[in-house]
Every structure is written in structure tokens, then in C-alpha cells.
Design an enzyme around this catalytic site. Structure first.
Site, PDB file in Angstrom:
ATOM      1  N   ASP A  10      43.115  42.830  45.227  1.00 48.60           N
ATOM      2  CA  ASP A  10      44.013  42.151  44.288  1.00 48.60           C
ATOM      3  C   ASP A  10      44.891  41.189  45.083  1.00 48.60           C
ATOM      4  OD1 ASP A  10      45.625  41.406  42.229  1.00 48.60           O
ATOM      5  OD2 ASP A  10      46.572  43.371  41.953  1.00 48.60           O
ATOM      6  N   ASP A 104      42.018  36.702  40.107  1.00 52.65           N
ATOM      7  CA  ASP A 104      42.592  37.149  41.388  1.00 52.65           C
ATOM      8  C   ASP A 104      42.263  38.598  41.746  1.00 52.65           C
ATOM      9  OD1 ASP A 104      44.281  38.328  39.518  1.00 52.65           O
ATOM     10  OD2 ASP A 104      46.002  38.233  40.866  1.00 52.65           O
ATOM     11  N   GLU A 105      41.252  39.162  41.107  1.00 54.77           N
ATOM     12  CA  GLU A 105      40.895  40.553  41.397  1.00 54.77           C
ATOM     13  C   GLU A 105      39.388  40.736  41.448  1.00 54.77           C
ATOM     14  OE1 GLU A 105      42.801  43.728  38.841  1.00 54.77           O
ATOM     15  OE2 GLU A 105      43.725  41.913  38.049  1.00 54.77           O
TER      16      GLU A 105
END
Ligand SMILES: [Mg+2]
Length: 421
Positions: A10, A104-105
Site C-alpha cells: 500500500d 495505490d494498492e
């Protein structure tokens, strides 16, 4: 069930950190990334801004009151998706099983490549160093025997953290007093429903009989029972192996309330083009087009129409969506508009006429240009006109277009949003 090793990576304050890298004057300072529209809210706050209590979802005014010297930066979605794509390339050096969960993960299955007790930690450390060297960004990594626990772990030592949950004994200790809302998949509504039953922690939830949960929540009850125990056997699904999407859609809150149908139609065309492109990337076409309208008083409704043949061309999707719009009278000014396509089929299963092939080749050529140079580098003429003289140009032709903050939270490189019901 075999012992799996799952990593959840993350990125820390992703959008804000990317902006701080691009403009070093922002380094170490409180920064808030916002959408491009007037009534925008904060998408991401840098850690310096978070120290003042600035949070995602706040309005600019609220944030400014907490931190008067806060610097606002307009989101540049191209930058974030490009960075995401490059990050995924890096991850693929470590495992072919990379699932892009959001911009974003990612989840990565490294079972058989590294063990939870040894190899995985050095692998995670190396990945963190490489991200820092190549991108100047930090991330938080969680590792565990499944996705649920890995995601929980990555959240435990943010920013720049690394947390390993080795087994279910360790998981049990963490879950015992953990608020149910901290589990990914238990949203505010479910949390409230559980709270009404007197259940606040995962430990308490684990103590409730599965039959009670099933009676109250149906299928979800069974899932809750497993989640509370940290059990999750869902696989890491690489981007290109996603199960069939049920629908593909985009919606946007308009920069100002709109009553003029012609202005609405231009927004509908832009959204339809985006939906079309996502369908084609996933090699889908659909028969049902749904138009969603939200009035300024938040009253929201949808109307749909179904075709006899499948479409993936934004123009055809738009045509149908506009015909829906014209089929009723707008009662109030519109705040949000959405277009989605469902009843999907894989394109390679569909017959193709010669005239359709020519059209398809043209669309493919446009897609290739847009893939290389960014969304809306090449767009249909109508998208380039300013909308209704309010200075808000709808999509732009200079190659830096971002689709105006309409990035989907479920955005994936070359992927189609998976819609779960
Ligand atoms: Mg993040």
C-alpha cells in the site's frame, strides 16, 4: 488449505507523495491533492497535512481551517496511473501473481517463492528499497497467509512499515480487540448494524453463532463469520485474469448543477467514451446502457435500455444514453450523471460484419494513440468544445487530459472494474 504467502503493498499518501516528488518545493510541507472541479474535496493529504487533522473527503474550507498554510494541488491522474503501471512492472520481477487492487494498492502471491518466516521479509525489504530508489516513494507492506490479514497488516504500521502476521494464532491476538470496521469489506453501514447487535470487535463477532449472522445478514453473515476469524481463501487474481465484469461504468459530479440538456449530453458523451474505452480494454461489449441522474437535492434514479446487439463504441453508448435522457423530463437541475453498460459478453465470441470491422479498426487506432499518450489525446470533436461557456473545458486536446477527476477508485491498468454484488 495450503499455506500461502500473500503480500499487500500500500503506497503511503500516494497522490500527495507523487506530487511532492514532482515539485520538490512541496517536500516536507502540508499538501492536499484535490479534484479538478469547483466543489471538490480532498483526495489525499500528505503526512505533514495529516498531522493537522486534514483528511480525505474534507472540503477545502474545512482543511484550511485546520491548517491555514495548507498547499492545494490539483490531481493529475495520468501521473498516478503511470506510476502505478511502472510499480506493477517492478512487482512482476518478484511474482507473476500481482493483483492491482486499486491505483495505490496491490496484492501479490509469493507462495513457493518466499516463506513467511524468512525469505519474504528480505523480499519485502528489497521491494521497499527499490521503490524508494526508483520512485522516491514509501509504501507499507503487510504479509500474511491470506489477503484479508495481509491488508490488515499493511495498515498497522503506516507509513513506511512492514508487518508480518505469521499464522492464525498471531492473527487471533490482533483480531480479538480490533474494531470490526477495521476489516476491509466491513463498511460503515455493516459496522453500524453490528454495533446495534452489540458487536464492536472482531473478537465479539467471532463469538456470535454463524446461524445468527446468517439469519440477520444472509450470505454476508457467513462471510462475516469467517472474516472475524481472519479466514479468507480468496485468490490473488492477476490483472489479466479477472473474472467477468458484470458492468462497466463511470459517473461524475458536475462542476455546477446543470439544467441544460445539451450540456448534460456533452458530459454523457465524455462518460460514454470512457466506458467504451474500458470495455474495449477488457475486450468486452454490452447490450444494456444505464443512465443515472442525481438531482441537486440528491434524489437519484436510473433508467436503462437494452439493444439487440452488443456495443463497445463510446458513440453508440452515448447515442443510447442520450435517447434515455430525452425520454423523460428533467424536474430539477442535475448534480451528478453516470453511464454504465451491462449485459456484457467477451468480444471474441461475437460475430463481426465487414463494416463493423472497419469501424473497429479505426477505434483500435484511436485507442493505441490514447494508450501511448494519455487519455483523450485523441477525442471526438465535440469533447473539445468548452461546456456551456462556464470555462470548464470537457476533456482536452493537449495530451495532459485526465478525464477531469473522474478516475475510478477501482482503476486498474488495462483492466476492467470488477463489480461485486
Ligand atoms: Mg495508500
Amino acid at each position: 488449505m495450503k499455506n500461502r504467502v500473500i503480500m499487500h503493498i500500500d503506497m503511503d499518501a500516494f497522490f500527495a507523495s507523487v506530487e511532492q516528488r514532482v515539485d520538490p518545493r512541496l517536500l516536507g510541507r502540508p499538501v492536499a491533492v484535490t479534484g479538478s472541479q469547483k466543489r471538490t474535496v480532498i483526495t489525499t493529504a500528505s503526512y505533514e497535512a495529516r498531522a493537522f487533522g486534514v483528511k480525505t473527503g474534507m472540503t477545502k474550507g474545512e482543511a484550511k481551517r485546520l491548517c491555514p498554510w495548507l498547499i492545494f494541488v490539483q490531481a493529475n491522474n495520468r501521473r498516478y496511473t503511470d506510476t502505478c503501471t511502472r510499480l506493477v512492472e517492478l512487482y512482476k520481477h518478484y511474482s507473476p501473481l500481482v493483483e492491482v487492487y486499486s491505483v495505490d494498492e496491490v496484492f501479490m502471491d509469493v507462495t513457493g517463492i518466499a516463506g513467511l518466516s524468512n525469505g519474504a521479509i528480505s523480499m519485502a525489504t528489497e521491494i521497499r528499497h527499490r521503490i524508494k530508489d526508483a520512485f522516491g516513494l514509501t509504501c507499507s507492506i503487510g504479509m500474511a497467509p491470506n489477503k484479508l490479514l495481509a491488508k490488515l497488516a499493511s495498515d498497522m504500521k503506516k507509513p513506511d512499515g512492514l508487518v508480518v502476521i505469521r499464522d492464525h494464532r498471531e492473527a487471533g491476538k490482533i483480531l480479538k480487540d480490533l474494531p470490526v470496521g477495521d476489516i476491509a469489506g466491513i463498511g460503515p453501514r455493516l459496522e453500524k448494524n453490528l454495533g446495534d447487535m452489540g458487536i464492536k470487535t472482531c473478537g465479539e463477532l467471532a463469538g456470535v453463532h454463524v446461524r445468527t449472522l446468517k439469519n440477520r445478514f444472509g450470505v454476508v453473515g457467513e462471510k462475516l463469520h469467517l472474516m472475524a476469524r481472519g479466514l479468507d481463501d480468496s485468490p490473488v487474481v492477476p490483472v489479466w485474469q479477472e473474472p467477468d465484469a458484470k458492468s462497466v461504468g463511470h459517473s461524475m459530479t458536475l462542476p455546477r448543477d446543470v439544467y441544460n440538456p445539451e450540456t448534460l449530453e456533452r458530459h454523457i458523451l465524455q462518460l460514454s467514451e470512457m466506458v467504451g474505452r474500458r470495455l474495449r480494454r477488457g475486450q468486452y461489449a454490452g447490450r444494456t446502457v444505464t443512465l443515472t441522474i442525481r438531482y441537486r437535492d440528491f434524489h437519484t434514479f436510473s433508467r436503462r435500455k437494452t439493444l439487440t446487439e452488443h456495443v463497445s463504441d463510446g458513440f453508440e453508448i452515448c447515442h443510447l444514453a442520450v435517447s434515455i435522457l430525452r425520454s423523460f423530463r428533467l424536474k430539477k437541475a442535475v448534480r451528478l450523471v453516470g453511464v454504465s453498460v451491462s449485459n456484457l459478453a467477451a468480444v471474441d465470441q461475437l460475430p463481426l460484419l465487414k463494416k463493423d470491422r472497419v469501424r473497429r479498426d479505426l477505434i483500435r487506432a484511436l485507442d493505441t494513440i490514447n494508450d501511448r499518450y494519455g487519455e483523450f489525446t485523441v477525442a471526438r470533436g465535440r469533447l473539445l468544445e468548452p461546456v456551456n461557456g462556464n470555462g470548464h473545458s470537457n476533456g482536452n486536446g493537449n495530451g495532459s487530459g485526465n478525464g477531469h477527476g473522474v478516475i475510478s477508485p477501482a482503476w486498474r491498468p488495462n483492466g476492467v472494474k470488477r463489480v461485486e454484488f
